[in-house]
Scaffold this motif. Structure first.
Motif, PDB file in Angstrom:
ATOM      1  N   ARG A   1       0.760  -1.185  -0.203  1.00  0.00           N
ATOM      2  CA  ARG A   1       0.161  -0.147   0.171  1.00  0.00           C
ATOM      3  C   ARG A   1       0.379   1.318  -0.221  1.00  0.00           C
ATOM      4  NH1 ARG A   1      -4.215   2.121  -2.113  1.00  0.00           N
ATOM      5  NH2 ARG A   1      -4.833   4.130  -0.956  1.00  0.00           N
TER       6      ARG A   1
ATOM      7  N   SER B   1       1.967   1.995  -3.569  1.00  0.00           N
ATOM      8  CA  SER B   1       0.641   2.038  -4.111  1.00  0.00           C
ATOM      9  C   SER B   1       0.240   3.308  -4.196  1.00  0.00           C
ATOM     10  CB  SER B   1      -0.548   1.270  -4.256  1.00  0.00           C
ATOM     11  OG  SER B   1      -0.048   0.254  -4.937  1.00  0.00           O
TER      12      SER B   1
ATOM     13  N   LEU C   1       2.342  -6.657  -4.946  1.00  0.00           N
ATOM     14  CA  LEU C   1       1.612  -5.491  -5.439  1.00  0.00           C
ATOM     15  C   LEU C   1       0.685  -6.537  -7.221  1.00  0.00           C
ATOM     16  CD1 LEU C   1       3.881  -3.085  -5.973  1.00  0.00           C
ATOM     17  CD2 LEU C   1       1.632  -3.123  -5.231  1.00  0.00           C
TER      18      LEU C   1
ATOM     19  N   ASP D   1      -2.654  -4.258  -8.096  1.00  0.00           N
ATOM     20  CA  ASP D   1      -2.033  -2.627  -8.617  1.00  0.00           C
ATOM     21  C   ASP D   1      -1.633  -2.879  -9.944  1.00  0.00           C
ATOM     22  OD1 ASP D   1      -1.667  -0.048  -9.543  1.00  0.00           O
ATOM     23  OD2 ASP D   1      -0.918   0.520  -7.478  1.00  0.00           O
TER      24      ASP D   1
END
Length: 325
Positions: A132, A135, A171, A221
């Protein structure tokens, strides 16, 4: 599930001893590379130590002005446990010297921000917060009025070392399995006090509880088109089925003498279950240098890994390659 049980699942004996053991920078020759720092925040997640947004600090390497024209590919970088963003200079500088933007995220804060947790930070311990971080940092870089226009949003990759390699693999969309994590051997005695302190946080700390609720979430992502990892950790925390869902190009590298994340249970396991993943085993420790050694040899070894990463991204983030995905 108690924090102590989760800690045993993280495999501290073979994983979170994975300090960013290599902090050197592979030489990028005489090609000029610029380095700068950025600071952002994630308002959707709390800092560990106070009711404030989670801080995100970035080290950015880029070609010198005039070295490249037009939007450039970007590679997000993730350091190992106990490490810092600057420890990824061996790769970031080499990528920038060849026309990439490279941004390393500092997952761990100051001692105060990490509530005094040492040598492992809370960000190391609850490592699912790391993807996170990447991202959100990517969001901020793309939105930056000066830097954003220089990034080609179709040519974004991610690379990491050790726990950072696992972070970038997340990811790609695989999900952690906490039950599998629990079945790893007990941590070494060195971390007994650390484990007790984490145990004390369980069940009564809202920030920790919110993080635990995110542990098994998907961190995929779709902007990340290719993933490279050196010596990934925590292989036992992922099922074969979840790894089979990764649908972006992946290449993993590990040393045959890696003393922290043995190949068979980590890089080899990941590569064996991620469809089409590349897998390279090189001689030596390759990053997990736990004792004194020949610094020139180590620089050469890390330069070889950086060259493999560069070749991988040249291939997978080429305009023609990304246009097909």
């Amino acid at each position: 599930m108690g924090i102590g049980r989760m800690g045993r699942g993280l495999g501290l004996r073979a994983v979170l001893l994975a300090a960013a053991c290599w902090a050197g920078a592979a030489a990028a020759g005489e090609r000029e590379v610029l380095e700068e720092a950025r600071a952002f925040a994630d308002p959707d997640r709390s800092a560990w130590h106070a009711p404030a947004p989670r801080a995100l600090r970035i080290v950015l390497w880029r070609p010198a002005t005039g070295a490249a024209e037009g939007p450039l590919p970007l590679v997000m970088l993730s350091h190992g446990a106990t490490g810092r963003a600057a420890h990824m200079a061996w790769l970031g500088r080499e990528l920038a010297a060849h026309g990439y933007l490279a941004a390393a995220v500092e997952h761990s804060g100051s001692v105060e921000e990490e509530r005094g947790s040492q040598p492992l930070s809370l960000a190391d311990f609850y490592f699912w917060e790391r993807p996170r971080d990447l991202s959100v940092a990517l969001d901020r870089l793309l939105a930056d009025p000066q830097l954003g226009p220089r990034i080609d949003p179709r040519r974004i990759g991610a690379a990491g070392f050790s726990l950072g390699a696992t972070s970038v693999l997340l990811l790609g969309g695989p999900r952690l399995d906490r039950e599998r994590l629990q079945r790893d051997p007990n941590p070494p005695a060195l971390y007994a006090d650390l484990m007790a302190r984490h145990e004390a946080l369980g069940g009564r700390d809202p920030v920790v509880n919110a993080s635990m609720d995110r542990a098994e979430s998907s961190h995929r992502d779709p902007r990340v088109r290719a993933i490279f990892g050196l010596a990934p950790a925590v292989g036992h925390g992922f099922t074969a089925d979840t790894l089979a869902q990764v649908a972006v190009p992946v290449h993993l590298v590990v040393g045959d003498a890696d003393p922290v994340t043995p190949a068979a249970a980590n890089a080899g396991y990941f590569a064996g279950h991620i469809p089409g993943a590349g897998y390279t085993v090189l001689p030596g420790e390759r990053g997990h240098y736990l004792g004194p050694g020949d610094e020139a040899l180590r620089e050469a070894e890390m330069a070889e890994v950086a060259a493999l990463a560069l070749a991988f991204f040249d291939r997978t983030l080429a305009p023609a390659a990304t246009a097909e995905r």
